[in-house]
Design an enzyme around this catalytic site. Structure first.
Site, PDB file in Angstrom:
ATOM      1  N   GLU A 180       0.845  -1.185   0.000  1.00  0.00           N
ATOM      2  CA  GLU A 180       0.000   0.000   0.000  1.00  0.00           C
ATOM      3  C   GLU A 180       0.881   1.236   0.000  1.00  0.00           C
ATOM      4  O   GLU A 180       1.692   1.422   0.899  1.00  0.00           O
ATOM      5  CB  GLU A 180      -0.901   0.011   1.233  1.00  0.00           C
ATOM      6  CG  GLU A 180      -1.817  -1.195   1.316  1.00  0.00           C
ATOM      7  CD  GLU A 180      -2.657  -1.197   2.569  1.00  0.00           C
ATOM      8  OE1 GLU A 180      -3.287  -0.162   2.861  1.00  0.00           O
ATOM      9  OE2 GLU A 180      -2.661  -2.222   3.263  1.00  0.00           O
ATOM     10  N   PHE A 239      -0.597  -2.636  16.896  1.00  0.00           N
ATOM     11  CA  PHE A 239      -0.751  -1.489  17.791  1.00  0.00           C
ATOM     12  C   PHE A 239      -1.903  -1.752  18.748  1.00  0.00           C
ATOM     13  O   PHE A 239      -2.868  -2.428  18.393  1.00  0.00           O
ATOM     14  CB  PHE A 239      -0.995  -0.204  16.981  1.00  0.00           C
ATOM     15  CG  PHE A 239       0.200   0.198  16.170  1.00  0.00           C
ATOM     16  CD1 PHE A 239       1.188   0.996  16.712  1.00  0.00           C
ATOM     17  CD2 PHE A 239       0.351  -0.249  14.865  1.00  0.00           C
ATOM     18  CE1 PHE A 239       2.303   1.361  15.982  1.00  0.00           C
ATOM     19  CE2 PHE A 239       1.462   0.100  14.116  1.00  0.00           C
ATOM     20  CZ  PHE A 239       2.440   0.909  14.678  1.00  0.00           C
ATOM     21  N   ARG A 287      10.520   1.202   9.458  1.00  0.00           N
ATOM     22  CA  ARG A 287      10.281   0.387  10.654  1.00  0.00           C
ATOM     23  C   ARG A 287       9.632  -0.934  10.271  1.00  0.00           C
ATOM     24  O   ARG A 287       9.069  -1.071   9.179  1.00  0.00           O
ATOM     25  CB  ARG A 287       9.389   1.131  11.641  1.00  0.00           C
ATOM     26  CG  ARG A 287       7.991   1.389  11.107  1.00  0.00           C
ATOM     27  CD  ARG A 287       7.059   2.000  12.154  1.00  0.00           C
ATOM     28  NE  ARG A 287       5.797   2.393  11.561  1.00  0.00           N
ATOM     29  CZ  ARG A 287       4.755   1.582  11.392  1.00  0.00           C
ATOM     30  NH1 ARG A 287       4.827   0.319  11.777  1.00  0.00           N
ATOM     31  NH2 ARG A 287       3.640   2.023  10.842  1.00  0.00           N
TER      32      ARG A 287
END
Length: 171
Positions: A90, A120, A115
């Site tokens: 994406e 999350f 990263r």
């Protein structure tokens, strides 16, 4: 936090071209970061995509028909926050577009790694991380950076750039 540019399955920079297809519609609606979900049709491209370390990358992108490349942050992975089964690519182009561009080819020069792909705890934490990814992208690609010259790489203007079969390439 500086971007890492070590080998991540493919040497950097690497070059890719994919057809924009509909994704989960979360980028712009839920997160506020519209993305171009790229589809790769050839077996070779799928194998190269599988070699990429999941995570967030940065570089330059150009939508077919445009004259200039724009900065982009790119997610490659299964999006653990959402528990996707498949790895997706994406591209979030750091430019505001008035319309969607489904069905168009997007050409990318990927120059760095930001990263790894991680889950999350909250949606706000994910949005904060994406904001940071965009900040790192802008800082890494600003005028005068070591990558500036790649915004005009010949891969963007190759005769196949607007209509070729989706591909990943090492140059």
């Amino acid at each position: 936090m500086p971007a890492v540019t070590a080998s991540l399955g493919l040497p950097l920079p690497f070059f890719m071209r994919g057809l924009v297809v509909k994704g989960f519609q979360r980028g712009s609606k839920e997160l506020g970061f519209p993305t171009a979900n790229l589809e790769f049709a050839t077996a070779e491209a799928k194998q190269l995509k599988a070699r990429l370390q999941q995570g967030v990358y940065f570089g330059f992108a150009r939508v077919a028909g445009e004259k200039e490349s724009k900065m982009m942050a790119m997610s490659v992975g299964d999006n653990p926050h959402y528990g996707n089964a498949d790895v997706t690519v994406e591209v979030h182009i750091l430019h505001e577009y008035p319309n969607d561009f489904y069905g168009k080819m997007v050409t990318c020069v990927v120059v760095g790694y930001v990263r790894p792909m991680v889950p999350f705890d909250t949606l706000d934490a994910l949005i904060a991380a994406i904001n940071n990814d965009c900040m790192i992208t802008r800082e890494s690609l600003k005028v005068g950076s070591q990558y500036e010259h790649l915004a005009n790489h010949p891969f963007f203007t190759h005769p196949d750039a607007g209509h070729a079969a989706p591909a990943l390439a090492l140059m």
